[in-house]
Write a protein that holds these residues in place. Structure first.
Motif, PDB file in Angstrom:
ATOM      1  N   VAL A  90       0.884  -1.200   0.063  1.00  0.00           N
ATOM      2  CA  VAL A  90       0.001  -0.256   0.043  1.00  0.00           C
ATOM      3  C   VAL A  90       0.980   1.294   0.154  1.00  0.00           C
ATOM      4  O   VAL A  90       1.742   1.603   0.890  1.00  0.00           O
ATOM      5  CB  VAL A  90      -1.031  -0.033   1.432  1.00  0.00           C
ATOM      6  N   MET A  91       0.674   2.071  -1.123  1.00  0.00           N
ATOM      7  CA  MET A  91       1.440   3.383  -1.242  1.00  0.00           C
ATOM      8  C   MET A  91       0.632   4.573  -1.041  1.00  0.00           C
ATOM      9  O   MET A  91      -0.463   4.355  -1.921  1.00  0.00           O
ATOM     10  CB  MET A  91       2.580   3.122  -2.355  1.00  0.00           C
ATOM     11  N   PHE A  92       0.969   5.507  -0.677  1.00  0.00           N
ATOM     12  CA  PHE A  92       0.396   6.939  -0.664  1.00  0.00           C
ATOM     13  C   PHE A  92       1.114   8.013  -1.334  1.00  0.00           C
ATOM     14  O   PHE A  92       1.191   9.283  -1.005  1.00  0.00           O
ATOM     15  CB  PHE A  92      -0.085   7.373   0.611  1.00  0.00           C
ATOM     16  N   ASP A  93       1.888   7.793  -2.347  1.00  0.00           N
ATOM     17  CA  ASP A  93       2.815   8.619  -3.135  1.00  0.00           C
ATOM     18  C   ASP A  93       2.251   9.724  -3.946  1.00  0.00           C
ATOM     19  O   ASP A  93       2.504  11.006  -4.099  1.00  0.00           O
ATOM     20  CB  ASP A  93       3.842   7.971  -3.746  1.00  0.00           C
ATOM     21  N   THR A  94       0.850   9.187  -4.317  1.00  0.00           N
ATOM     22  CA  THR A  94       0.398   9.901  -5.390  1.00  0.00           C
ATOM     23  C   THR A  94      -1.104  10.376  -4.927  1.00  0.00           C
ATOM     24  O   THR A  94      -1.691   9.473  -4.273  1.00  0.00           O
ATOM     25  CB  THR A  94       0.141   9.539  -6.892  1.00  0.00           C
ATOM     26  N   PRO A  95      -1.799  11.388  -5.360  1.00  0.00           N
ATOM     27  CA  PRO A  95      -3.044  11.761  -4.873  1.00  0.00           C
ATOM     28  C   PRO A  95      -4.104  10.460  -5.342  1.00  0.00           C
ATOM     29  O   PRO A  95      -5.117  10.162  -4.656  1.00  0.00           O
ATOM     30  CB  PRO A  95      -3.610  13.010  -5.836  1.00  0.00           C
ATOM     31  N   GLU A  96      -3.810   9.846  -6.744  1.00  0.00           N
ATOM     32  CA  GLU A  96      -4.553   8.762  -7.026  1.00  0.00           C
ATOM     33  C   GLU A  96      -4.652   7.673  -6.158  1.00  0.00           C
ATOM     34  O   GLU A  96      -5.488   6.843  -5.824  1.00  0.00           O
ATOM     35  CB  GLU A  96      -4.201   8.380  -8.475  1.00  0.00           C
ATOM     36  N   GLN A  97      -3.409   7.266  -5.602  1.00  0.00           N
ATOM     37  CA  GLN A  97      -3.220   6.097  -4.631  1.00  0.00           C
ATOM     38  C   GLN A  97      -3.808   6.280  -3.358  1.00  0.00           C
ATOM     39  O   GLN A  97      -4.434   5.394  -2.835  1.00  0.00           O
ATOM     40  CB  GLN A  97      -1.819   5.709  -4.496  1.00  0.00           C
ATOM     41  N   ILE A  98      -3.782   7.644  -2.874  1.00  0.00           N
ATOM     42  CA  ILE A  98      -4.468   7.992  -1.893  1.00  0.00           C
ATOM     43  C   ILE A  98      -6.140   7.789  -1.923  1.00  0.00           C
ATOM     44  O   ILE A  98      -6.688   7.002  -1.087  1.00  0.00           O
ATOM     45  CB  ILE A  98      -4.156   9.422  -1.489  1.00  0.00           C
ATOM     46  N   ARG A  99      -6.670   8.372  -3.173  1.00  0.00           N
ATOM     47  CA  ARG A  99      -8.230   8.014  -3.182  1.00  0.00           C
ATOM     48  C   ARG A  99      -8.314   6.731  -3.489  1.00  0.00           C
ATOM     49  O   ARG A  99      -9.497   6.226  -2.743  1.00  0.00           O
ATOM     50  CB  ARG A  99      -8.466   8.991  -4.356  1.00  0.00           C
ATOM     51  N   GLN A 100      -7.599   5.907  -4.261  1.00  0.00           N
ATOM     52  CA  GLN A 100      -7.897   4.395  -4.206  1.00  0.00           C
ATOM     53  C   GLN A 100      -7.963   3.766  -2.899  1.00  0.00           C
ATOM     54  O   GLN A 100      -8.729   2.773  -2.909  1.00  0.00           O
ATOM     55  CB  GLN A 100      -6.911   3.708  -5.138  1.00  0.00           C
ATOM     56  N   ASN A 101      -7.196   4.012  -2.112  1.00  0.00           N
ATOM     57  CA  ASN A 101      -7.078   3.312  -0.568  1.00  0.00           C
ATOM     58  C   ASN A 101      -7.584   4.172   0.322  1.00  0.00           C
ATOM     59  O   ASN A 101      -7.542   3.958   1.633  1.00  0.00           O
ATOM     60  CB  ASN A 101      -5.729   3.462  -0.213  1.00  0.00           C
ATOM     61  N   ALA A 102      -8.775   5.007  -0.098  1.00  0.00           N
ATOM     62  CA  ALA A 102      -9.527   5.615   0.977  1.00  0.00           C
ATOM     63  C   ALA A 102     -10.427   5.125   2.067  1.00  0.00           C
ATOM     64  O   ALA A 102     -10.281   5.209   3.153  1.00  0.00           O
ATOM     65  CB  ALA A 102     -10.397   6.672   0.102  1.00  0.00           C
ATOM     66  N   ALA A 103     -10.785   3.969   1.836  1.00  0.00           N
ATOM     67  CA  ALA A 103     -11.686   2.937   2.431  1.00  0.00           C
ATOM     68  C   ALA A 103     -10.645   2.343   3.443  1.00  0.00           C
ATOM     69  O   ALA A 103     -10.955   2.183   4.648  1.00  0.00           O
ATOM     70  CB  ALA A 103     -12.278   1.886   1.682  1.00  0.00           C
ATOM     71  N   ARG A 104      -9.498   2.001   3.028  1.00  0.00           N
ATOM     72  CA  ARG A 104      -8.677   1.552   4.027  1.00  0.00           C
ATOM     73  C   ARG A 104      -7.935   2.326   4.883  1.00  0.00           C
ATOM     74  O   ARG A 104      -7.943   2.076   6.082  1.00  0.00           O
ATOM     75  CB  ARG A 104      -7.552   0.940   2.945  1.00  0.00           C
ATOM     76  N   ILE A 105      -7.805   3.605   4.480  1.00  0.00           N
ATOM     77  CA  ILE A 105      -7.462   4.655   5.345  1.00  0.00           C
ATOM     78  C   ILE A 105      -8.343   4.893   6.512  1.00  0.00           C
ATOM     79  O   ILE A 105      -7.844   4.927   7.598  1.00  0.00           O
ATOM     80  CB  ILE A 105      -6.865   5.838   4.621  1.00  0.00           C
ATOM     81  N   GLN A 106      -9.672   4.816   5.965  1.00  0.00           N
ATOM     82  CA  GLN A 106     -10.821   5.112   6.901  1.00  0.00           C
ATOM     83  C   GLN A 106     -10.777   4.094   7.949  1.00  0.00           C
ATOM     84  O   GLN A 106     -10.985   4.236   9.379  1.00  0.00           O
ATOM     85  CB  GLN A 106     -12.218   5.211   6.391  1.00  0.00           C
ATOM     86  N   ALA A 107     -10.799   2.649   7.486  1.00  0.00           N
ATOM     87  CA  ALA A 107     -10.670   1.688   8.477  1.00  0.00           C
ATOM     88  C   ALA A 107      -9.508   1.669   9.443  1.00  0.00           C
ATOM     89  O   ALA A 107      -9.892   1.407  10.770  1.00  0.00           O
ATOM     90  CB  ALA A 107     -10.894   0.289   7.898  1.00  0.00           C
ATOM     91  N   GLN A 108      -8.438   1.929   9.082  1.00  0.00           N
ATOM     92  CA  GLN A 108      -7.156   1.639   9.781  1.00  0.00           C
ATOM     93  C   GLN A 108      -6.721   2.815  10.537  1.00  0.00           C
ATOM     94  O   GLN A 108      -6.188   2.898  11.489  1.00  0.00           O
ATOM     95  CB  GLN A 108      -6.171   1.076   9.182  1.00  0.00           C
ATOM     96  N   ALA A 109      -6.912   4.119   9.871  1.00  0.00           N
ATOM     97  CA  ALA A 109      -6.437   5.498  10.594  1.00  0.00           C
ATOM     98  C   ALA A 109      -7.579   6.097  11.221  1.00  0.00           C
ATOM     99  O   ALA A 109      -7.280   6.873  12.217  1.00  0.00           O
ATOM    100  CB  ALA A 109      -5.633   6.250   9.504  1.00  0.00           C
ATOM    101  N   VAL A 110      -8.798   6.079  10.873  1.00  0.00           N
ATOM    102  CA  VAL A 110      -9.804   6.961  11.299  1.00  0.00           C
ATOM    103  C   VAL A 110     -10.729   6.143  12.469  1.00  0.00           C
ATOM    104  O   VAL A 110     -10.840   6.573  13.243  1.00  0.00           O
ATOM    105  CB  VAL A 110     -10.672   7.420  10.182  1.00  0.00           C
ATOM    106  N   THR A 111     -11.053   5.113  11.653  1.00  0.00           N
ATOM    107  CA  THR A 111     -12.264   4.158  12.712  1.00  0.00           C
ATOM    108  C   THR A 111     -11.529   3.310  13.938  1.00  0.00           C
ATOM    109  O   THR A 111     -11.602   3.828  14.830  1.00  0.00           O
ATOM    110  CB  THR A 111     -12.855   3.255  11.733  1.00  0.00           C
ATOM    111  N   SER A 112     -10.650   2.573  13.514  1.00  0.00           N
ATOM    112  CA  SER A 112      -9.935   1.874  14.443  1.00  0.00           C
ATOM    113  C   SER A 112      -8.581   2.447  15.005  1.00  0.00           C
ATOM    114  O   SER A 112      -8.334   2.183  16.160  1.00  0.00           O
ATOM    115  CB  SER A 112      -9.524   0.289  14.026  1.00  0.00           C
ATOM    116  N   GLN A 113      -8.040   3.239  14.262  1.00  0.00           N
ATOM    117  CA  GLN A 113      -7.060   4.193  14.658  1.00  0.00           C
ATOM    118  C   GLN A 113      -5.949   3.168  15.065  1.00  0.00           C
ATOM    119  O   GLN A 113      -4.930   3.673  16.030  1.00  0.00           O
ATOM    120  CB  GLN A 113      -7.142   5.089  15.919  1.00  0.00           C
TER     121      GLN A 113
END
Length: 434
Positions: A382-405
């Motif tokens: 999982v990489m977040f180097d580009t805006p497109e990579q961040i957008r594609q992984n938005a659901a994963r970011i929400q689950a692991q950094a926002v919801t479960s932290q």
């Protein structure tokens, strides 16, 4: 190079643990099935029952003696090394993943425990758990299996609750599994194998074997059989943060353990009748309920975040979070909120703010070239180097950094709650990058 070698060590030990675990649990399942399906109607003299089976193009005839045959065969197959190597490889995996860097993987973010203290608690709990279990089994409760099972369940879930207060979610789950695994291998080493050795020795010495020892070994073997499904869940749970990452992770573990034991009981008894077939739909409904109650909470509305400060105040990254000579990011002073135009009052957070947070807090590890010395490649790719990579992984970011932290690991980059809320609100708006 060190991170690369550590990754391969992790892979090798995990693979050995899985292989030996499959062999041990498979043997456990098979022998319980065999015991339950013996034909006990008019058995031959000295036999408890027999079984005819077909597998792999061959027909097999298996016989079980009430105690033992008059003379021992030349070749007697023992089942022990599967259990021993599963436990040894599991302890090695704990050392490689959790104990080699306890402040990152084992301890909860912000824990007041030191790394060695966390390791001591983890290792000590394994042996304390075994001695408590063995004491209860040898007490008067050993003759009341239902009550004994309930008390053991309460104690194990109590341990899960205690671990959740000092360990990370993954660390808590894996140590509950390690306690159960230690109980299981302790049963093999301290009870089942000595009973089998005593049986073989009695036959070799032409003595009448003591029937109490094999019966005790069979009881502990059944305990191990009911432990298997909860342990299997714990082995795979570190891939599912909605379980261990929940605020109520110990209750989720308790629920799944109950459902697993119910399912195991049906498979252990279906040879006799299907009166426990109801456990299968109950388990399915129970999993749906657990998925519902562990779901993400509603995110903050966009208008609330739109009125937040235009600039986020970052904390410096710790030296351990970066590598390759990169210096920690300097703290940025907070700026006063910019006067927003009236028409923008309902706008969500801008992507520039979100991008800054992710670059500051996440790409230390999740990048094509991680700067953290802990990883030679981006975890899980999982990489977040580009805006497109961040957008594609938005659901994963929400689950692991926002919801479960649960991310960043050990919160080594010091992501703040304000930053998590900012990302969550951006995702609610559809994760726009423009």
């Amino acid at each position: 190079m060190e991170a690369h070698l550590l990754e391969w060590l992790n892979l090798s030990v995990r693979w050995v643990h899985m292989i030996t675990g499959v062999a041990w649990i498979g043997a456990s399942f098979y022998f319980v099935w065999l015991e339950n399906n013996l034909n006990r109607v008019n058995p031959k003299s000295g036999l408890a029952g027999d079984l005819w089976a077909i597998h792999g193009g061959g027909i097999y005839h298996l016989e079980k003696y009430k105690l033992a045959p008059p003379t021992m065969p030349d070749n007697l197959h023992w089942f022990k090394w599967e259990a021993y190597f599963t436990w040894l490889s599991g302890i090695a995996l704990l050392c490689v993943v959790f104990y080699s860097n306890p402040t990152l993987y084992l301890l909860a973010p912000g824990s007041t425990l030191s790394g060695p203290e966390g390791v001591a608690i983890g290792l000590g709990s394994l042996f304390i758990g075994w001695f408590i279990y063995s004491f209860l089994c040898d007490s008067a409760l050993g003759k009341r299996p239902a009550l004994l099972g309930f008390i053991l369940f309460v104690l194990i879930i109590g341990a899960a609750y205690g671990f959740s207060k000092v360990f990370s979610g993954r660390g808590a789950y894996l140590h509950v599994g390690a306690i159960i695994g230690t109980i299981m291998v302790g049963n093999v080493f301290r009870i089942i194998m000595p009973a089998q050795r005593a049986l073989v020795a009695a036959i070799a010495e032409n003595r009448t074997p003591d029937p109490a020892l094999p019966a005790k070994g069979l009881l502990r073997s059944r305990h191990n059989n009911y432990f298997t499904l909860p342990v299997l869940f714990i082995m795979i749970s570190n891939h599912f943060p909605s379980t261990y990452g929940s605020q109520y992770n110990w209750l989720i573990l308790a629920g799944i353990a109950v459902l697993a034991v119910l399912v195991r009981h049906y498979f252990n008894t279906r040879h006799d009748s299907h009166k426990y077939a109801w456990t299968l739909p109950v388990a399915a409904v129970g999993m749906i309920c657990l998925a519902y109650v562990s779901g993400p909470k509603p995110m903050s509305s966009a208008p609330e975040v739109a009125n937040a400060p235009a600039k986020i105040e970052y904390q410096p990254l710790p030296e351990t979070a970066v590598g390759g000579g990169l210096k920690p990011a300097e703290a940025k002073p907070a700026e006063a909120p910019a006067a927003a135009p009236a028409q923008a009052s309902n706008a969500g957070p801008g992507f520039d703010k979100v991008h800054n947070v992710i670059q500051e807090r996440c790409t230390v590890c999740h990048s094509a070239k991680p700067t953290s010395p802990l990883f030679s490649a981006a975890p899980a790719g999982v990489m977040f180097d580009t805006p497109e990579q961040i957008r594609q992984n938005a659901a994963r970011i929400q689950a692991q950094a926002v919801t479960s932290q649960i991310m960043p690991l050990g919160n080594i980059t010091q992501m703040t709650q304000q930053e998590r809320d900012l990302i969550g609100a951006w995702i609610v708006q559809g994760a726009p990058t423009q």
